[in-house]
Design a protein around this motif. Structure first.
Motif, PDB file in Angstrom:
ATOM      1  N   GLN A  29      68.619 -73.305  -9.400  1.00  0.00           N
ATOM      2  CA  GLN A  29      69.513 -72.636  -9.355  1.00  0.00           C
ATOM      3  C   GLN A  29      69.081 -71.179  -9.034  1.00  0.00           C
ATOM      4  O   GLN A  29      70.040 -69.964  -8.443  1.00  0.00           O
ATOM      5  CB  GLN A  29      69.291 -73.110 -11.015  1.00  0.00           C
ATOM      6  CG  GLN A  29      70.538 -73.586 -11.579  1.00  0.00           C
ATOM      7  CD  GLN A  29      70.665 -73.985 -13.220  1.00  0.00           C
ATOM      8  OE1 GLN A  29      70.430 -72.822 -13.898  1.00  0.00           O
ATOM      9  NE2 GLN A  29      69.544 -75.086 -14.054  1.00  0.00           N
ATOM     10  N   PHE A  30      67.641 -70.569  -8.933  1.00  0.00           N
ATOM     11  CA  PHE A  30      67.072 -70.128  -8.269  1.00  0.00           C
ATOM     12  C   PHE A  30      67.635 -69.541  -6.872  1.00  0.00           C
ATOM     13  O   PHE A  30      68.183 -67.921  -6.603  1.00  0.00           O
ATOM     14  CB  PHE A  30      66.061 -69.793  -8.133  1.00  0.00           C
ATOM     15  CG  PHE A  30      65.275 -68.599  -8.027  1.00  0.00           C
ATOM     16  CD1 PHE A  30      65.007 -66.865  -8.433  1.00  0.00           C
ATOM     17  CD2 PHE A  30      64.419 -68.340  -7.154  1.00  0.00           C
ATOM     18  CE1 PHE A  30      64.809 -65.955  -7.596  1.00  0.00           C
ATOM     19  CE2 PHE A  30      64.195 -67.354  -5.981  1.00  0.00           C
ATOM     20  CZ  PHE A  30      64.267 -65.866  -6.866  1.00  0.00           C
ATOM     21  N   MET A  31      68.056 -70.906  -6.026  1.00  0.00           N
ATOM     22  CA  MET A  31      68.504 -70.882  -4.481  1.00  0.00           C
ATOM     23  C   MET A  31      69.822 -69.346  -4.930  1.00  0.00           C
ATOM     24  O   MET A  31      70.685 -68.944  -4.045  1.00  0.00           O
ATOM     25  CB  MET A  31      68.076 -71.906  -3.660  1.00  0.00           C
ATOM     26  CG  MET A  31      68.662 -71.926  -2.802  1.00  0.00           C
ATOM     27  SD  MET A  31      68.544 -74.030  -1.921  1.00  0.00           S
ATOM     28  CE  MET A  31      69.213 -74.606  -3.021  1.00  0.00           C
ATOM     29  N   MET A  32      70.365 -71.105  -6.064  1.00  0.00           N
ATOM     30  CA  MET A  32      71.831 -69.847  -5.761  1.00  0.00           C
ATOM     31  C   MET A  32      72.046 -69.430  -5.901  1.00  0.00           C
ATOM     32  O   MET A  32      73.485 -68.236  -5.470  1.00  0.00           O
ATOM     33  CB  MET A  32      72.827 -71.166  -6.455  1.00  0.00           C
ATOM     34  CG  MET A  32      72.705 -72.314  -5.970  1.00  0.00           C
ATOM     35  SD  MET A  32      73.232 -74.539  -7.340  1.00  0.00           S
ATOM     36  CE  MET A  32      72.158 -75.531  -7.211  1.00  0.00           C
ATOM     37  N   PHE A  33      71.656 -68.631  -6.925  1.00  0.00           N
ATOM     38  CA  PHE A  33      72.051 -67.266  -7.254  1.00  0.00           C
ATOM     39  C   PHE A  33      71.428 -66.165  -6.726  1.00  0.00           C
ATOM     40  O   PHE A  33      72.092 -65.171  -5.922  1.00  0.00           O
ATOM     41  CB  PHE A  33      70.199 -66.931  -8.954  1.00  0.00           C
ATOM     42  CG  PHE A  33      71.037 -67.359  -9.564  1.00  0.00           C
ATOM     43  CD1 PHE A  33      72.585 -66.837 -10.492  1.00  0.00           C
ATOM     44  CD2 PHE A  33      70.345 -68.012 -10.956  1.00  0.00           C
ATOM     45  CE1 PHE A  33      72.917 -67.305 -12.768  1.00  0.00           C
ATOM     46  CE2 PHE A  33      70.885 -68.755 -11.835  1.00  0.00           C
ATOM     47  CZ  PHE A  33      72.230 -68.307 -12.927  1.00  0.00           C
ATOM     48  N   ASN A  34      69.928 -66.508  -5.983  1.00  0.00           N
ATOM     49  CA  ASN A  34      70.584 -65.748  -4.427  1.00  0.00           C
ATOM     50  C   ASN A  34      70.721 -65.980  -3.628  1.00  0.00           C
ATOM     51  O   ASN A  34      71.426 -64.725  -2.327  1.00  0.00           O
ATOM     52  CB  ASN A  34      68.299 -65.936  -4.097  1.00  0.00           C
ATOM     53  CG  ASN A  34      67.268 -65.606  -4.904  1.00  0.00           C
ATOM     54  OD1 ASN A  34      67.387 -64.170  -4.820  1.00  0.00           O
ATOM     55  ND2 ASN A  34      66.386 -65.765  -4.911  1.00  0.00           N
ATOM     56  N   ALA A  35      71.370 -66.850  -3.051  1.00  0.00           N
ATOM     57  CA  ALA A  35      72.786 -66.861  -2.069  1.00  0.00           C
ATOM     58  C   ALA A  35      74.155 -66.264  -2.576  1.00  0.00           C
ATOM     59  O   ALA A  35      74.602 -66.333  -2.073  1.00  0.00           O
ATOM     60  CB  ALA A  35      73.121 -68.525  -2.128  1.00  0.00           C
ATOM     61  N   GLY A  36      74.025 -65.909  -4.268  1.00  0.00           N
ATOM     62  CA  GLY A  36      74.775 -64.695  -4.085  1.00  0.00           C
ATOM     63  C   GLY A  36      75.577 -65.381  -5.563  1.00  0.00           C
ATOM     64  O   GLY A  36      76.695 -64.458  -5.852  1.00  0.00           O
TER      65      GLY A  36
END
Length: 118
Positions: free
Chosen positions: A54-61
């Protein structure tokens, strides 16, 4: 993974079982590039992703979630779990029913939005 629900176009017609967190991050990043001020929401199916994914997806935008224990057809993390995740990741939520907050890059002048469609 994406939430495949019977009775929906993706639930009935397509095999989306191979869509993983990296695919989701690429889709989110594409949406963010094409629509820089829009809400890109993580929603049904978030329980299938780890905190790190989820952190990766938030960082993706991704910049929005639905919260509450149950969505229309899918279980969702409890409100307290979401609060703990946001605290762990250093995220601050915005008040409900407000437009998107400018990104740090926009506030620092690294990105200039030339047109906002309301």
């Amino acid at each position: 993974h994406m939430n495949q629900t019977n009775g929906t176009p993706l639930g009935d017609d397509d095999d989306i079982s191979g869509v993983d967190a990296f695919d989701m991050a690429r889709m989110i990043a594409t949406a963010r590039i094409v629509m820089p001020r829009t809400m890109v929401r993580l929603s049904a199916g978030r329980l299938s992703f780890s905190d790190a994914e989820q952190f990766m997806m938030f960082n993706a935008g991704a910049n929005s979630i639905f919260n509450g224990d149950k969505l229309l057809t899918t279980d969702n993390p409890e409100f307290g779990q979401d609060q703990a995740l946001f605290e762990k990741l250093g995220f601050v939520g915005k008040p409900a029913h407000k437009g998107p907050m400018p990104s740090p890059h926009e506030e620092q002048g690294g990105v200039v939005i030339t047109k906002v469609v309301q």
